[in-house]
Design a protein around this motif. Sequence first.
Motif, PDB file in Angstrom:
ATOM      1  N   THR A  20       5.575  -5.791   0.701  1.00  0.00           N
ATOM      2  CA  THR A  20       4.505  -6.149  -0.917  1.00  0.00           C
ATOM      3  C   THR A  20       2.929  -4.799  -0.412  1.00  0.00           C
ATOM      4  N   TRP A  21       2.490  -5.338   0.823  1.00  0.00           N
ATOM      5  CA  TRP A  21       1.009  -4.354   0.625  1.00  0.00           C
ATOM      6  C   TRP A  21       1.218  -3.226   0.783  1.00  0.00           C
ATOM      7  N   TYR A  25      -0.747  -1.934  -1.826  1.00  0.00           N
ATOM      8  CA  TYR A  25      -2.183  -1.204  -1.262  1.00  0.00           C
ATOM      9  C   TYR A  25      -2.526   0.078  -2.375  1.00  0.00           C
ATOM     10  N   GLN A  26      -3.478   0.360  -2.821  1.00  0.00           N
ATOM     11  CA  GLN A  26      -3.767   1.419  -3.419  1.00  0.00           C
ATOM     12  C   GLN A  26      -3.342   1.906  -4.358  1.00  0.00           C
TER      13      GLN A  26
END
Length: 134
Positions: A20-21, A25-26
């Motif tokens: 997920t990260w 992320y961004q």
Amino acid sequence: MFRQNLRKYWPLVIIIGLATWLRVYQLPAKAILFGDSARDILAAIQAVNNHQLPLLGIPSSVPRFRQGPISIWLAMAWYIFFDLNLLVLFLIAALIGIITIIITAEFCLRYFNKKTAILVSLLIATSPLAISHS
């Protein structure tokens, strides 16, 4: 029951969190929108505006082949509900990638074993190509 399963499958929970990260992320800065994908989005917008449902998908860059309609249908639904907000489309793709990891892990747990589920989930979660497609 939930705590017992959480203790038993904590590596999979960490892998899904990592996946997920890596995918979210961004996301607005790192999302990839290449030419074919943009052409698919434009085809979906045109299909919505013309009130058409492309059952065979759209022609690919090789004229004798057609791309499957599912991604076009997803893009059509995105356009109907969220207009031209590309971040939502990128989040939908990331969510599909995360759900794929969860389903694959569940399949491996059911038909193979925990070690296989962890290995396969880790490969899908950290594979650069899988991340870029999500």
